[in-house]
Design an enzyme around this catalytic site. Structure first.
Site, PDB file in Angstrom:
ATOM      1  N   SER A 105       0.842  -1.199   0.000  1.00 34.07           N
ATOM      2  CA  SER A 105       0.000   0.000   0.000  1.00 34.07           C
ATOM      3  C   SER A 105       0.880   1.253   0.000  1.00 34.07           C
ATOM      4  CB  SER A 105      -0.950  -0.052   1.195  1.00 34.07           C
ATOM      5  OG  SER A 105      -1.983   0.894   1.077  1.00 34.07           O
ATOM      6  N   ASP A 144      -8.552  -5.127  -6.420  1.00 34.14           N
ATOM      7  CA  ASP A 144      -8.120  -4.110  -5.463  1.00 34.14           C
ATOM      8  C   ASP A 144      -8.253  -2.725  -6.085  1.00 34.14           C
ATOM      9  OD1 ASP A 144      -6.980  -2.572  -3.534  1.00 34.14           O
ATOM     10  OD2 ASP A 144      -5.007  -3.529  -3.587  1.00 34.14           O
ATOM     11  N   HIS A 213      -7.505  -5.683  -0.656  1.00 34.31           N
ATOM     12  CA  HIS A 213      -6.306  -4.870  -0.447  1.00 34.31           C
ATOM     13  C   HIS A 213      -5.447  -5.385   0.704  1.00 34.31           C
ATOM     14  CE1 HIS A 213      -3.775  -1.397  -0.904  1.00 34.31           C
ATOM     15  NE2 HIS A 213      -3.979  -0.990   0.334  1.00 34.31           N
TER      16      HIS A 213
END
Length: 282
Positions: A105, A144, A213
C-alpha cells in the site's frame, strides 16, 4: 490509529550462510509498512504530481512529502535509509551484496522512492530489486481498487488509450505533450503481476474491498499463483491461519473449518514449512 509514528519499516541483513551461498550474495532487505497514522492518510490524498530531483520525473505529492520530510527529532525516511545502506555497504565491504525493497500500500509507493533514492547514494551501489504489493504497482490484485488511483479518472485512462493507439501504429510512444503538463496523468512503474481473489478456492468471489487490499490476502494469492491461466496450486505452503483470522467473513464456509484445522494442527506440531523455491531437481 495514532497521530504520529516514529517508524515506517525496518532493514534486515541475511546472515544464513546456506542462503548466502545459494543466492551467491548477501541480501539486504528493506521492508516498509502501509498507512498507519492520520497524517499519512491525509498525505495519501494529496495526489497532485510534483517533480523530484530529475525535472522530467514526477511523483505523487503526498508520497514525496512522507519520503523526504524529517520529523522534529528524527531524519526523513530518505535520509535514514541512505545512512543505513551506506553503513551496511561499509560493514560488508568486499562481499557481493544485493538490496531487496518491499512494501504494501503506502509502503509500496515509498519502496519505489527509496529505491530511486539509494540507487545513486554512493559509487557502486549493489543491485536493487523492488517487490511492491497493492500500490503503484508490481503485485496487483485485480479486485483491489486502491491500485487504480490516483489518476484512473483524471488522466491515466487517456494515457493508456494513447499508448494502445501508438503501439497499434507500430510506435512505443507513451506520453503525449498534453499529458506532460497534466498534474493528474499517472502511469505505473515496473512489471505487473496480476493476481485475482477469485482464483483462490478459499476466498469468496465477492470478497470486500478490505480483503482485496489486505496484505495477507496478497501473500496467499502469490503463494498459490502458477500463471494467469492456471488454477490455484494445490501445494501452496503458506499457513492460512492469519488469513482466516483476519478475513473470516470473506472465506468460503466450506473451507474455513478445514483451513483452520489443517494449519492449526501443523502450527501446533511446529512442522517446518519448506521453501517456496523449486528444488534443483524439479
Amino acid at each position: 490509529m495514532t497521530q504520529r509514528s516514529s517508524w515506517i519499516g525496518f532493514v534486515a541483513v541475511c546472515d544464513d550462510k546456506r542462503e548466502i551461498q545459494r543466492m551467491g550474495r548477501r541480501d539486504i532487505v528493506i521492508a516498509l509498512r502501509g498507512t498507519a497514522t492520520c497524517m499519512e492518510w491525509a498525505e495519501n490524498l494529496r495526489a497532485q504530481l510534483v517533480p523530484i530531483s530529475d525535472p522530467t520525473q514526477k511523483v505523487e505529492c503526498g508520497f514525496l512529502s512522507l519520503h523526504k520530510t524529517p520529523g522534529a527529532y528524527v531524519p526523513s525516511l530518505a535520509e535514514s535509509v541512505v545512512e543505513e545502506v551506506k553503513r551496511l555497504m561499509e560493514a560488508y565491504k568486499g562481499e557481493t551484496l544485493s538490496i531487496t525493497i518491499t512494501g504494501h500500500s503506502l509502503g509500496a509507493a515509498l519502496s519505489l522512492l527509496v529505491a530511486d533514492e539509494i540507487s545513486s547514494c554512493a559509487p557502486q551501489v549493489p543491485p536493487i530489486a523492488v517487490f511492491s504489493f497493492g500500490g503503484p504497482k508490481v503485485v496487483v490484485n485485480g479486485q483491489d481498487l486502491i491500485t487504480r488511483v490516483p489518476g484512473v479518472f483524471l488522466g491515466e485512462g487517456s494515457k493508456q488509450q494513447q499508448q494502445k493507439k501508438h503501439e497499434n501504429n507500430g510506435f512505443r510512444k507513451v506520453i503525449d505533450k498534453i499529458d506532460d503538463n497534466n498534474p493528474w496523468a499517472y502511469s505505473h512503474v515496473g512489471t505487473e503481476l496480476r493476481v485475482d481473489t477469485k482464483m483462490s478456492p478459499y476466498l469468496k468471489p465477492d470478497a470486500d474491498v478490505a480483503c482485496c487490499h489486505d496484505l495477507e490476502a496478497y501473500l496467499h494469492l502469490v503463494d498459490g499463483y502458477l500463471s494467469s491461466n492456471c488454477p490455484f496450486r494445490s501445494n501452496a505452503k503458506r499457513s492460512l491461519v492469519k488469513l482466516v483470522h483476519d478475513q473470516r467473513s470473506n472465506m468460503k464456509q466450506l473451507y474455513t473449518h478445514r483451513a483452520l484445522t489443517l494449519n492449526l494442527e501443523r502450527d501446533r506440531l511446529r512442522v517446518p514449512i519448506p521453501s517456496c523455491l523449486p528444488s534443483p531437481s524439479s
